[in-house]
Scaffold this active site. Structure first.
Site, mmCIF file in Angstrom:
data_model
loop_
_atom_site.group_PDB
_atom_site.id
_atom_site.type_symbol
_atom_site.label_atom_id
_atom_site.label_comp_id
_atom_site.label_asym_id
_atom_site.label_seq_id
_atom_site.Cartn_x
_atom_site.Cartn_y
_atom_site.Cartn_z
ATOM 1 N N HIS A 241 0.824 -1.205 0.000
ATOM 2 C CA HIS A 241 0.000 0.000 0.000
ATOM 3 C C HIS A 241 0.859 1.257 0.000
ATOM 4 O O HIS A 241 1.603 1.511 0.953
ATOM 5 C CB HIS A 241 -0.906 -0.018 1.243
ATOM 6 C CG HIS A 241 -1.897 1.087 1.288
ATOM 7 N ND1 HIS A 241 -2.024 1.921 2.380
ATOM 8 C CD2 HIS A 241 -2.821 1.495 0.385
ATOM 9 C CE1 HIS A 241 -2.991 2.788 2.162
ATOM 10 N NE2 HIS A 241 -3.492 2.551 0.957
ATOM 11 N N HIS A 283 -1.129 10.576 -2.804
ATOM 12 C CA HIS A 283 -2.424 10.103 -2.306
ATOM 13 C C HIS A 283 -3.386 11.246 -2.006
ATOM 14 O O HIS A 283 -4.532 11.258 -2.454
ATOM 15 C CB HIS A 283 -2.230 9.257 -1.048
ATOM 16 C CG HIS A 283 -3.521 8.850 -0.413
ATOM 17 N ND1 HIS A 283 -4.165 9.610 0.562
ATOM 18 C CD2 HIS A 283 -4.323 7.769 -0.620
ATOM 19 C CE1 HIS A 283 -5.286 9.021 0.913
ATOM 20 N NE2 HIS A 283 -5.407 7.894 0.229
#
Length: 626
Positions: A241, A283
């Site tokens: 991730h 992100h």
């Protein structure tokens, strides 16, 4: 329709008993054994050879070395150097399996290999999956390329849990999806690579080096393109991730490098455009949290973004790390290895998606990128612009009908949160039945990994890829008690006549739930199989066991044969009228099989029960044709 399941077993009971015995057939306790090789659902079979003909199959080319068929096995000898035989055709997605035995080796370092992409002429370059007779060495199993210069490029290596040795049959299988491949030894995945460089015409091969090796049951089966589905015997796919974000600053090349070295199968990162339209890896909607700058990414130019420090917030020794562009990230993966699970962050216009696709194609990475998003329209744009890219839909809560939505969007994967899946874990099986993988986010605990393994999910997106890779390795070595399954009766490969009455015997260990089917229909272990009710030919028993250590699936086959003795038993046990039984036995004794078949069909539903008459007629015609 009867199904056999075992309910939850207490941990203390497992510790005391050591194994759970589903059934001990006929009072005979059968020793526990390993699983047979498991694979994806078969498609078109490109190659299937058992060498019973006694000669080399048509189209097989012994490029060099001594290759001959002996006692129903293909034997290859290389007294020195490397020798090969080529066959098959070029396939992008396939499973290549064989039973292999070292008959003689010059030394334990000598090897054999399944050729995954080898020109028919044997010319370099070519890719192979090798196994040494001393397979417990650190390089006992390898993925390797022989380059045009004649040098070996070994991309992946690992040790097998036991030595292949000599005189021992081992079952090898390699599943290939483009540049990716999984290695299975006796049904257990031991290694995976994403570094294959594929040709446009290379087929398959068998290779020996400094050894005499015999091969049997060589099979090449085409697979569906979705390599995201986890085959039986394979561990959870490890998806890092934002890179290894627990160990390095997220969404940087440093985090990507740590994740790669940790054994991640995929790197998950996020992409958004700068003010001047350059796709960057980030992100958040702003740069505030993970850089020394401020402001929304869409309000900053690429030059402004490249000037930011994206590492010092995480730890001092990452000072100076930069935000990578998508092109930089893809170039790093292409040159150093790895695959990208790319989340297109938030809503994107068609033109913005087109720019992302343009970068992926320019970096020659379309076969190594998997696109996911929460935004349905973004996925629609991606599918329209780049149908070659697999798609995944991210979800915080499950849709009313995930399967229908997956079909509508053409998804390769449906990727829910862990919390969403806990409420309805049965959706995993529904999606798998539709050919859709399930990747769960974002999960960092071994307890949750174990639960998700039990659900049968394909992969886990985690901030701790090294820990998940280690957890997988422990499972593969049996550290967490993967269920064991043995079909004790009928034995795999057994040939039964109509007079035999075998008990369906299955023994399992470390299993909380067990499902058994015969020819796809639920079956109950411990019950007598009645061959008088089965068609002549092959029949398949499949056992799936799930427990705290994961899931094991075993498939075995037996054959019901038509012969005069069994047919006589069938007639006697048919519950037909006495006169009909007498007439059929007379025809059988005289060898008038065609007349017996015709008589059974004529009396079906009259003097002979309909179902039994059909079996009698089929067996009689089979004997008549011999």
């Amino acid at each position: 329709m009867i199904i056999s399941r075992i309910g939850p077993t207490s941990a203390r009971r497992r510790a005391v008993a050591g194994l759970a015995t589903l059934v001990v057939a006929g009072g005979l306790l059968t020793a526990l054994g390993g699983a047979t090789p498991a694979g994806a659902e078969p498609g078109d079979v490109a190659v299937a050879e058992n060498f019973d003909s006694g000669t080399l199959p048509a189209g097989w080319r012994a490029v060099d070395g001594d290759w001959k068929v002996v006692d129903g096995r293909l034997v290859g000898t290389a007294t020195s150097g490397t020798r090969k035989i080529t066959f098959g055709r070029h396939l992008e997605h396939f499973r290549f399996s064989a039973t292999v035995r070292f008959d003689k080796v010059n030394e334990a370092t000598r090897w054999t290999a399944l050729g995954l992409d080898v020109p028919a002429s044997g010319a370099t370059p070519w890719w192979i999956a090798t196994m040494r007779s001393g397979s417990t060495a650190a390089n006992g199993l390898e993925f390797a390329q022989l380059t045009p210069a004649g040098a070996w490029n070994v991309t992946n290596a690992t040790a097998a849990p036991y030595a292949a040795g000599t005189g021992r049959d081992v079952k090898l299988a390699i599943e290939v999806h483009g540049n990716q491949a999984r290695w299975f030894l006796d049904g257990r995945q031991l290694m995976r690579t994403s570094s294959l460089q594929r040709s446009t015409d290379g087929g398959q091969a068998l290779v020996v080096n400094g050894a005499t090796v015999s091969f049997d049951d060589v099979r090449v089966t085409e697979l569906a393109p979705n390599g995201l589905l986890r085959p039986d015997g394979a561990p959870l796919t490890v998806i890092a991730h934002r890179g290894a974000s627990a160990a390095a600053p997220e969404n940087t090349l440093a985090a990507q490098e740590v994740a790669r070295r940790a054994g991640s199968d995929w790197i998950e990162n996020d992409v958004q455009p700068s003010k001047d339209g350059v796709p960057f890896v980030l992100h958040d909607g702003t740069v505030d949290r993970t850089t020394d700058g401020t402001g929304a990414i869409r309000n900053l130019t690429s030059a402004q973004l490249k000037a930011l420090d994206a590492g010092s917030w995480f730890a001092p020794h990452f000072v100076g790390a930069r935000l990578p562009t998508l092109a930089e990230q893809l170039a790093d993966l292409r040159n150093r290895g790895g695959n990208l699970l790319l989340e297109i962050k938030g809503a994107h216009t068609r033109d913005e998606v087109a720019r992302i696709v343009e970068v992926i194609r320019a970096e020659r990475m379309t076969t190594r990128v998997f696109v996911q998003s929460f935004d349905v329209e973004t996925l629609r744009h991606t599918r329209a612009l780049a149908p070659e890219l697999p798609l995944g839909l991210l979800r915080g809560t499950l849709d009313a009908d995930p399967v229908a939505l997956a079909k509508e969007l053409g998804l390769a994967a449906y990727n829910p949160s862990d919390a969403a899946l806990v409420a309805h874990p049965s959706v995993v099986a529904d999606l798998h039945a539709a050919g859709v993988a399930v990747m769960v986010w974002t999960v960092d605990s071994a307890t949750a990994w174990q639960r998700l393994e039990g659900y049968g999910v394909d992969g886990i997106i985690t901030n701790r890829p090294a820990e998940l890779a280690g957890w997988n390795a422990a499972q593969l070595q049996g550290g967490l008690g993967r269920p064991t399954v043995t079909v004790s009766s009928p034995a795999d490969g057994a040939r039964l006549d109509r007079a035999q009455r075998p008990v369906l015997g299955v023994v399992t260990g470390n299993a909380d739930a067990v499902t058994v089917t015969l020819d796809g229909e639920p079956a109950t272990p411990g019950r007598v199989l009645d061959p008088t009710r089965l068609a002549a030919g092959a029949h398949t028993i499949r056992v799936e066991a799930t427990g705290p250590g994961g899931r094991t699936t075993v498939t075995t086959t037996f054959t019901v044969v038509a012969d005069p003795t069994g047919l006589a038993h069938l007639v006697l046990a048919s519950e037909a009228a006495a006169g009909a039984r007498h007439a059929m036995l007379n025809l059988l004794a005289d060898g008038r099989y065609d007349q017996l078949a015709a008589y059974a069909e004529q009396q079906a539903g009259k003097q002979v029960p309909t179902a039994v008459a059909a079996v009698i007629a089929a067996d009689a015609r089979s004997l008549a044709d011999r």
